[in-house]
Design a protein around this motif. Structure first.
Motif, PDB file in Angstrom:
ATOM      1  N   LEU A 163     -19.574   3.177 -46.543  1.00  0.00           N
ATOM      2  CA  LEU A 163     -19.356   1.868 -45.944  1.00  0.00           C
ATOM      3  C   LEU A 163     -17.885   1.674 -45.572  1.00  0.00           C
ATOM      4  CD1 LEU A 163     -20.638  -0.915 -45.266  1.00  0.00           C
ATOM      5  CD2 LEU A 163     -20.008  -1.632 -47.600  1.00  0.00           C
ATOM      6  N   ILE A 164     -16.995   2.081 -46.484  1.00  0.00           N
ATOM      7  CA  ILE A 164     -15.557   1.946 -46.217  1.00  0.00           C
ATOM      8  C   ILE A 164     -15.141   2.836 -45.042  1.00  0.00           C
ATOM      9  CG2 ILE A 164     -13.257   2.381 -47.164  1.00  0.00           C
ATOM     10  CD1 ILE A 164     -14.438   1.679 -49.931  1.00  0.00           C
ATOM     11  N   GLN A 165     -15.646   4.060 -45.047  1.00  0.00           N
ATOM     12  CA  GLN A 165     -15.299   4.977 -43.961  1.00  0.00           C
ATOM     13  C   GLN A 165     -15.803   4.473 -42.612  1.00  0.00           C
ATOM     14  OE1 GLN A 165     -13.149   7.247 -44.556  1.00  0.00           O
ATOM     15  NE2 GLN A 165     -13.901   8.983 -45.727  1.00  0.00           N
ATOM     16  N   SER A 166     -16.967   3.844 -42.617  1.00  0.00           N
ATOM     17  CA  SER A 166     -17.538   3.373 -41.351  1.00  0.00           C
ATOM     18  C   SER A 166     -16.931   2.055 -40.894  1.00  0.00           C
ATOM     19  CB  SER A 166     -19.056   3.222 -41.479  1.00  0.00           C
ATOM     20  OG  SER A 166     -19.384   2.186 -42.393  1.00  0.00           O
ATOM     21  N   SER A 167     -16.294   1.302 -41.798  1.00  0.00           N
ATOM     22  CA  SER A 167     -15.748  -0.009 -41.418  1.00  0.00           C
ATOM     23  C   SER A 167     -14.662   0.118 -40.355  1.00  0.00           C
ATOM     24  CB  SER A 167     -15.192  -0.732 -42.647  1.00  0.00           C
ATOM     25  OG  SER A 167     -14.110  -0.002 -43.219  1.00  0.00           O
ATOM     26  N   PHE A 168     -13.978   1.233 -40.331  1.00  0.00           N
ATOM     27  CA  PHE A 168     -12.998   1.486 -39.274  1.00  0.00           C
ATOM     28  C   PHE A 168     -13.653   1.373 -37.901  1.00  0.00           C
ATOM     29  CE2 PHE A 168     -11.587   4.661 -36.211  1.00  0.00           C
ATOM     30  CZ  PHE A 168     -10.246   4.344 -36.048  1.00  0.00           C
ATOM     31  N   PHE A 169     -14.869   1.867 -37.781  1.00  0.00           N
ATOM     32  CA  PHE A 169     -15.540   1.915 -36.489  1.00  0.00           C
ATOM     33  C   PHE A 169     -16.054   0.545 -36.040  1.00  0.00           C
ATOM     34  CE2 PHE A 169     -15.991   6.202 -38.267  1.00  0.00           C
ATOM     35  CZ  PHE A 169     -15.381   6.931 -37.258  1.00  0.00           C
ATOM     36  N   TRP A 170     -16.125  -0.429 -36.960  1.00  0.00           N
ATOM     37  CA  TRP A 170     -16.536  -1.760 -36.545  1.00  0.00           C
ATOM     38  C   TRP A 170     -15.528  -2.337 -35.547  1.00  0.00           C
ATOM     39  CZ3 TRP A 170     -17.341  -3.949 -42.205  1.00  0.00           C
ATOM     40  CH2 TRP A 170     -18.326  -3.195 -42.832  1.00  0.00           C
ATOM     41  N   GLY A 171     -14.272  -2.263 -35.900  1.00  0.00           N
ATOM     42  CA  GLY A 171     -13.237  -2.741 -34.987  1.00  0.00           C
ATOM     43  C   GLY A 171     -13.042  -1.814 -33.804  1.00  0.00           C
ATOM     44  N   ALA A 222     -11.293  -2.482 -40.372  1.00  0.00           N
ATOM     45  CA  ALA A 222     -11.831  -2.881 -39.066  1.00  0.00           C
ATOM     46  C   ALA A 222     -10.703  -3.279 -38.122  1.00  0.00           C
ATOM     47  CB  ALA A 222     -12.819  -4.029 -39.234  1.00  0.00           C
ATOM     48  N   PHE A 223      -9.674  -3.969 -38.658  1.00  0.00           N
ATOM     49  CA  PHE A 223      -8.511  -4.328 -37.844  1.00  0.00           C
ATOM     50  C   PHE A 223      -7.797  -3.083 -37.340  1.00  0.00           C
ATOM     51  CE2 PHE A 223      -7.116  -8.957 -38.699  1.00  0.00           C
ATOM     52  CZ  PHE A 223      -8.423  -9.401 -38.460  1.00  0.00           C
ATOM     53  N   MET A 224      -7.709  -2.090 -38.191  1.00  0.00           N
ATOM     54  CA  MET A 224      -7.087  -0.834 -37.763  1.00  0.00           C
ATOM     55  C   MET A 224      -7.885  -0.211 -36.614  1.00  0.00           C
ATOM     56  SD  MET A 224      -6.366   2.584 -40.007  1.00  0.00           S
ATOM     57  CE  MET A 224      -5.792   4.076 -39.208  1.00  0.00           C
ATOM     58  N   GLY A 483     -19.806   6.627 -28.212  1.00  0.00           N
ATOM     59  CA  GLY A 483     -19.265   7.567 -29.187  1.00  0.00           C
ATOM     60  C   GLY A 483     -18.923   6.906 -30.508  1.00  0.00           C
ATOM     61  N   VAL A 484     -18.425   5.668 -30.439  1.00  0.00           N
ATOM     62  CA  VAL A 484     -18.089   4.932 -31.663  1.00  0.00           C
ATOM     63  C   VAL A 484     -19.350   4.550 -32.418  1.00  0.00           C
ATOM     64  CG1 VAL A 484     -17.008   2.851 -32.566  1.00  0.00           C
ATOM     65  CG2 VAL A 484     -15.934   4.088 -30.707  1.00  0.00           C
ATOM     66  N   LEU A 485     -20.392   4.159 -31.679  1.00  0.00           N
ATOM     67  CA  LEU A 485     -21.670   3.872 -32.348  1.00  0.00           C
ATOM     68  C   LEU A 485     -22.163   5.098 -33.111  1.00  0.00           C
ATOM     69  CD1 LEU A 485     -23.533   1.812 -29.591  1.00  0.00           C
ATOM     70  CD2 LEU A 485     -22.731   0.979 -31.815  1.00  0.00           C
ATOM     71  N   ALA A 486     -21.950   6.270 -32.510  1.00  0.00           N
ATOM     72  CA  ALA A 486     -22.306   7.503 -33.221  1.00  0.00           C
ATOM     73  C   ALA A 486     -21.478   7.636 -34.492  1.00  0.00           C
ATOM     74  CB  ALA A 486     -22.080   8.710 -32.307  1.00  0.00           C
ATOM     75  N   GLY A 487     -20.194   7.267 -34.417  1.00  0.00           N
ATOM     76  CA  GLY A 487     -19.351   7.324 -35.605  1.00  0.00           C
ATOM     77  C   GLY A 487     -19.796   6.350 -36.680  1.00  0.00           C
ATOM     78  N   VAL A 488     -20.148   5.132 -36.264  1.00  0.00           N
ATOM     79  CA  VAL A 488     -20.603   4.113 -37.229  1.00  0.00           C
ATOM     80  C   VAL A 488     -21.878   4.558 -37.933  1.00  0.00           C
ATOM     81  CG1 VAL A 488     -21.468   1.758 -37.466  1.00  0.00           C
ATOM     82  CG2 VAL A 488     -19.516   2.222 -35.982  1.00  0.00           C
ATOM     83  N   PHE A 489     -22.901   4.910 -37.136  1.00  0.00           N
ATOM     84  CA  PHE A 489     -24.191   5.280 -37.717  1.00  0.00           C
ATOM     85  C   PHE A 489     -24.133   6.647 -38.399  1.00  0.00           C
ATOM     86  CE2 PHE A 489     -25.802   2.470 -34.147  1.00  0.00           C
ATOM     87  CZ  PHE A 489     -26.019   1.389 -34.983  1.00  0.00           C
ATOM     88  N   GLY A 490     -23.403   7.593 -37.779  1.00  0.00           N
ATOM     89  CA  GLY A 490     -23.321   8.929 -38.354  1.00  0.00           C
ATOM     90  C   GLY A 490     -22.590   8.954 -39.680  1.00  0.00           C
ATOM     91  N   THR A 491     -21.451   8.243 -39.752  1.00  0.00           N
ATOM     92  CA  THR A 491     -20.672   8.228 -40.992  1.00  0.00           C
ATOM     93  C   THR A 491     -21.414   7.508 -42.115  1.00  0.00           C
ATOM     94  OG1 THR A 491     -18.630   8.244 -39.697  1.00  0.00           O
ATOM     95  CG2 THR A 491     -18.452   7.580 -41.992  1.00  0.00           C
TER      96      THR A 491
END
Length: 532
Positions: A163-171, A222-224, A483-491
């Motif tokens: 969850l923490i790793q994927s939170s980057f991709f939210w922003g 997410a801000f990052m 590509g980011v959606l792939a990062g969010v769901f994949g991670t």
């Protein structure tokens, strides 16, 4: 004599043969002789530091010699004209002319300029973008190392880590399209400057947020992602204006290799900083580097060559000869963009590519630690090899792609070849991991997977500027959103899969998407401009 003719007179010339100039004697009074032609013979000699002008004359009445030769040697003083040439060139840009003549490069000014002044300005922009992407991935991958001591300190399970790793991709997801629109309408310089400062501040605040609580950490990450989300569209916008087509693959490969070397730097130095100063030091030290880059960028960069007052005329002419329309983008033709099959091929392929790439980016240290039984320092060091391989192969692929284009291969064919390698290479090597028991062979297999993946920089990552150069920022925002959606769901799904399955299951999903992307790319992509 106009300005162009005078500028031409100062430039070096080849040997000029003697020139005959005929004139007529004037008659003064009744006793003067009949008018006869008088011939001048002019010789010009180019000496190392001066010019010699020799004039000879004779009277040629009836073909008979009527007088002696007259010689006049004129030797000029040595004079540095580089300053004058620069002034003339500046003036020529402001003087209207009915016929645009091609100006010669100023050899004297170039000879006296330092190597730094002679370095092409377009490649200064490329190097600065490279540096921004170096910082981008340094600040991104430090969490993949720091998450190990952080999870031990705060008792996080694999699901929480995912969850923490994927939170980057939210922003990161939120600012892809917005960053592309902003860059295409405002200019890439301002957008990239904003992004670097924003994510640097968020990086510095990460340890504070982690101590406050998990929700605050998720928000800061997410801000990052918001800051890093605008970087790629802004860079794509800038390079589409600064880089000629013949140098496109090389320039993009170099910029994206900054991401790989940023991963190398982050993964190599993070374990050392953690052992010496604790895990918060990674975020404080890496984040502070963004302010240094920001100062250099503001003073040296411009959004386009038309805005740079220090750009040499010869380089400006080279860039603008293959540039897109100089008119700013006022409205985005969304309906036209989304109606094109190559655009959707780019979007789908970007999703398939990033699924595997982001899993390796965020979970590789954990894989080395859990499966290969490396300790924290070994995990960081062995993660360096695949990223080094990517940096090398990305530039190799860029050189190969530009060479093929220069030899007459169609851009479409080159893009399909490079992206097919970028898909099938990783797919093959990931399938071999389940049959390998040696840690050394597993690391080598990872390196080969990442190395072939980097050929995508000359495939789909170069394709935005091919098919829609004026809207390259928006188009990259669209495809990178996928590509980011792939990062969010994949991670996030990797953490779930590991709780209920194995690493083999994680790799099987990536391989399946690589194969699907290969089919879509080869059926529907193109290297031709489809949107003007």
């Amino acid at each position: 004599m106009n300005a162009r003719a005078l500028l031409y007179s100062f430039s070096p010339k080849p040997h000029i043969p003697p020139t005959d100039i005929w004139a007529t004697k004037r008659s003064f009074g009744p006793d003067s002789r009949p008018q006869t032609p008088f011939r001048f013979r002019v010789q010009i000699q180019n000496q190392p530091h001066y010019w010699v002008l020799r004039v000879s004359g004779r009277d040629s009445g009836g073909g008979k010699r009527r007088g002696g030769k007259v010689f006049a040697d004129v030797k000029s003083e040595a004079y540095d004209i580089s300053e004058s040439v620069d002034k003339f060139e500046k003036g020529l840009n402001d003087v209207p002319s009915g016929k645009e003549e091609e100006l010669e490069e100023e050899p004297l000014a170039m000879a006296e300029a330092s190597w730094l002044e002679q370095f092409p300005k377009r490649w200064v922009i490329v190097v600065l973008c490279f540096s921004a992407f170096l910082l981008c991935n340094m600040d991104r991958v430090n969490m993949s190392i720091a998450i190990l001591p952080m999870s031990a300190e705060y008792n996080w399970n694999p699901g929480t880590v995912g969850l923490i790793q994927s939170s980057f991709f939210w922003g990161y997801l939120l600012t892809q399209i917005a960053g592309g629109i902003w860059a295409d309408t405002v200019g890439g310089k301002q957008v990239l400057a904003f992004g670097v400062i924003w994510w640097s501040i968020a990086t510095i605040l990460t340890p504070v947020a982690a101590k406050v609580g998990l929700p605050f950490l998720l928000v800061v990450r997410a801000f990052m992602g918001i800051g890093e989300g605008v970087a790629m569209p802004a860079m794509n916008n800038i390079l589409s204006k600064w880089i000629p087509v013949a140098e496109r693959s090389r320039s993009l490969a170099l910029v994206y290799s900054g991401m790989y070397l940023g991963s190398v730097t982050g993964l190599a130095f993070s374990p050392f900083l953690i052992h010496q100063f604790g895990w918060p030091s990674v975020f404080y030290s890496f984040g502070s580097l963004g302010t240094v880059w920001f100062a250099v960028w503001i003073s040296k960069a411009h959004s386009s060559p038309l805005e740079d007052p220090e750009l040499r005329p010869a380089e400006k002419k080279l860039i603008l000869a293959s540039s897109v329309s100089k008119e700013p983008v006022k409205e985005i033709p969304w309906k036209l963009i989304l109606s094109k099959a190559p655009v959707w091929a780019l979007i789908v392929s970007h999703f398939c590519h990033n699924w595997g790439t982001f899993i390796l980016l965020t979970w590789m240290p954990t894989y080395y630690n859990q499966v290969l039984k490396f300790n924290l320092t070994e995990s960081g060091l062995f993660c360096v090899l695949p990223w080094l391989t990517m940096a090398f192969s990305a530039n190799l692929g860029g050189w190969i792609a530009d060479t093929l284009v220069s030899k007459g291969f169609s851009v479409t064919r080159v893009r399909k070849i490079m992206q097919t390698i970028g898909f099938l290479g990783p797919a093959f090597f990931l399938t071999q991991l389940s049959h390998i028991n040696s840690p050394a062979m597993a690391v080598l297999c990872m390196a080969c997977s990442q190395g072939t993946d980097a050929f995508s920089q000359s495939g789909l990552y170069s394709n935005h500027q091919d098919i829609a150069p004026r809207y390259s920022g928006v188009l990259l925002g669209l495809s990178n959103t996928a590509g980011v959606l792939a990062g969010v769901f994949g991670t996030a799904s990797t953490g779930y899969i590991l709780q209920h399955g194995s690493w083999d299951d994680v790799f099987k999903v990536s391989v399946g998407l690589y194969l699907f992307g290969t089919v879509v790319w080869n059926l529907f992509s193109t290297g031709e401009k489809i949107i003007d």
